[in-house]
Motif scaffolding. Structure first.
Motif, PDB file in Angstrom:
ATOM      1  N   VAL A  22       8.702   4.885   3.252  1.00 15.60           N
ATOM      2  CA  VAL A  22       7.947   5.364   4.412  1.00 15.60           C
ATOM      3  C   VAL A  22       8.786   6.426   5.134  1.00 15.60           C
ATOM      4  N   ASP A  23       8.101   7.311   5.838  1.00 15.80           N
ATOM      5  CA  ASP A  23       8.793   8.397   6.527  1.00 15.80           C
ATOM      6  C   ASP A  23       9.152   8.041   7.962  1.00 15.80           C
ATOM      7  N   GLU A  24       8.392   7.141   8.562  1.00 18.12           N
ATOM      8  CA  GLU A  24       8.640   6.753   9.949  1.00 18.12           C
ATOM      9  C   GLU A  24       8.180   5.324  10.143  1.00 18.12           C
ATOM     10  N   TYR A  25       8.846   4.616  11.016  1.00 20.88           N
ATOM     11  CA  TYR A  25       8.536   3.215  11.297  1.00 20.88           C
ATOM     12  C   TYR A  25       8.467   3.070  12.804  1.00 20.88           C
ATOM     13  N   LEU A  26       7.300   2.744  13.317  1.00 18.87           N
ATOM     14  CA  LEU A  26       7.128   2.612  14.761  1.00 18.87           C
ATOM     15  C   LEU A  26       6.636   1.230  15.119  1.00 18.87           C
ATOM     16  N   SER A  54       1.787   6.677  -6.933  1.00 19.44           N
ATOM     17  CA  SER A  54       0.752   7.595  -7.419  1.00 19.44           C
ATOM     18  C   SER A  54       1.250   9.037  -7.443  1.00 19.44           C
ATOM     19  N   GLY A  55       2.454   9.260  -6.908  1.00 17.22           N
ATOM     20  CA  GLY A  55       3.019  10.607  -6.878  1.00 17.22           C
ATOM     21  C   GLY A  55       2.741  11.359  -5.590  1.00 17.22           C
ATOM     22  N   CYS A  56       2.037  10.732  -4.673  1.00 15.70           N
ATOM     23  CA  CYS A  56       1.684  11.370  -3.411  1.00 15.70           C
ATOM     24  C   CYS A  56       2.928  11.529  -2.536  1.00 15.70           C
ATOM     25  N   LYS A  57       3.094  12.728  -1.984  1.00 11.03           N
ATOM     26  CA  LYS A  57       4.237  13.025  -1.119  1.00 11.03           C
ATOM     27  C   LYS A  57       3.844  13.114   0.356  1.00 11.03           C
ATOM     28  N   SER A  58       2.579  12.836   0.691  1.00  7.25           N
ATOM     29  CA  SER A  58       2.146  12.887   2.091  1.00  7.25           C
ATOM     30  C   SER A  58       2.984  11.917   2.917  1.00  7.25           C
ATOM     31  N   PRO A  59       3.286  12.266   4.165  1.00  2.00           N
ATOM     32  CA  PRO A  59       4.060  11.357   5.010  1.00  2.00           C
ATOM     33  C   PRO A  59       3.338  10.026   5.231  1.00  2.00           C
ATOM     34  N   ILE A  60       4.124   8.974   5.331  1.00  3.85           N
ATOM     35  CA  ILE A  60       3.603   7.643   5.632  1.00  3.85           C
ATOM     36  C   ILE A  60       4.286   7.155   6.903  1.00  3.85           C
ATOM     37  N   ASP A  63      13.193  -2.675   4.189  1.00  2.77           N
ATOM     38  CA  ASP A  63      12.321  -2.662   3.015  1.00  2.77           C
ATOM     39  C   ASP A  63      11.308  -1.518   3.078  1.00  2.77           C
ATOM     40  N   CYS A  64      10.777  -1.266   4.255  1.00  2.00           N
ATOM     41  CA  CYS A  64       9.800  -0.183   4.390  1.00  2.00           C
ATOM     42  C   CYS A  64      10.412   1.166   4.020  1.00  2.00           C
ATOM     43  N   PHE A  65      11.630   1.397   4.461  1.00  2.00           N
ATOM     44  CA  PHE A  65      12.286   2.668   4.149  1.00  2.00           C
ATOM     45  C   PHE A  65      12.779   2.726   2.703  1.00  2.00           C
ATOM     46  N   LYS A  66      13.411   1.670   2.234  1.00  2.00           N
ATOM     47  CA  LYS A  66      14.006   1.685   0.898  1.00  2.00           C
ATOM     48  C   LYS A  66      12.980   1.482  -0.212  1.00  2.00           C
ATOM     49  N   GLU A  67      12.172   0.444  -0.094  1.00  2.00           N
ATOM     50  CA  GLU A  67      11.251   0.090  -1.172  1.00  2.00           C
ATOM     51  C   GLU A  67       9.969   0.910  -1.163  1.00  2.00           C
ATOM     52  N   ALA A  68       9.443   1.171   0.026  1.00  2.00           N
ATOM     53  CA  ALA A  68       8.143   1.847   0.115  1.00  2.00           C
ATOM     54  C   ALA A  68       8.267   3.326   0.478  1.00  2.00           C
ATOM     55  N   VAL A 104       0.847  -1.194   0.000  1.00  2.00           N
ATOM     56  CA  VAL A 104       0.000   0.000   0.000  1.00  2.00           C
ATOM     57  C   VAL A 104       0.883   1.245   0.000  1.00  2.00           C
ATOM     58  N   ALA A 105       1.924   1.243   0.825  1.00  2.00           N
ATOM     59  CA  ALA A 105       2.845   2.386   0.859  1.00  2.00           C
ATOM     60  C   ALA A 105       3.497   2.593  -0.504  1.00  2.00           C
ATOM     61  N   LYS A 106       3.919   1.512  -1.149  1.00  2.00           N
ATOM     62  CA  LYS A 106       4.508   1.616  -2.494  1.00  2.00           C
ATOM     63  C   LYS A 106       3.507   2.214  -3.483  1.00  2.00           C
ATOM     64  N   ALA A 107       2.249   1.752  -3.426  1.00  2.00           N
ATOM     65  CA  ALA A 107       1.218   2.265  -4.332  1.00  2.00           C
ATOM     66  C   ALA A 107       0.974   3.750  -4.098  1.00  2.00           C
TER      67      ALA A 107
END
Length: 85
Positions: free
Chosen positions: A81-85, A54-60, A74-79, A47-50
């Motif tokens: 994401v801005d933060e991982y908790l 889509s071009g969305c820059k909103s934080p994930i 993977d979350c940081f590199k591939e998708a 979902v984060a990759k999608a």
């Protein structure tokens, strides 16, 4: 989480299925909070990759109990994401 954020004055929308998040108009979202293990397919990282594709820059923000280092990377590199908790 939704109730807590709403009590603090934030507008929140909860989606039960991953595909619903992908289908949201991206300009309407200030921040995405995803669980790595979402119900249904695809999972949170897809979902984060999608969202990014889509071009969305909103934080994930990815929330999870997953502790596997590869998942975090993977979350940081591939998708992207801005933060991982």
């Amino acid at each position: 989480l939704q109730a807590m954020l709403q009590q603090r004055g934030f507008n929140c929308t909860h989606y039960d299925q991953a595909q619903e998040v992908i289908d949201v108009p991206k300009g309407d979202v200030d921040v995405f909070i995803l669980d790595y293990h979402l119900y249904g397919k695809p999972q949170g990282i897809a979902v984060a990759k999608a969202i990014r594709q889509s071009g969305c820059k909103s934080p994930i923000i990815m929330l999870t109990s997953e502790t596997d280092e590869k998942v975090v990377v993977d979350c940081f590199k591939e998708a992207e994401v801005d933060e991982y908790l």
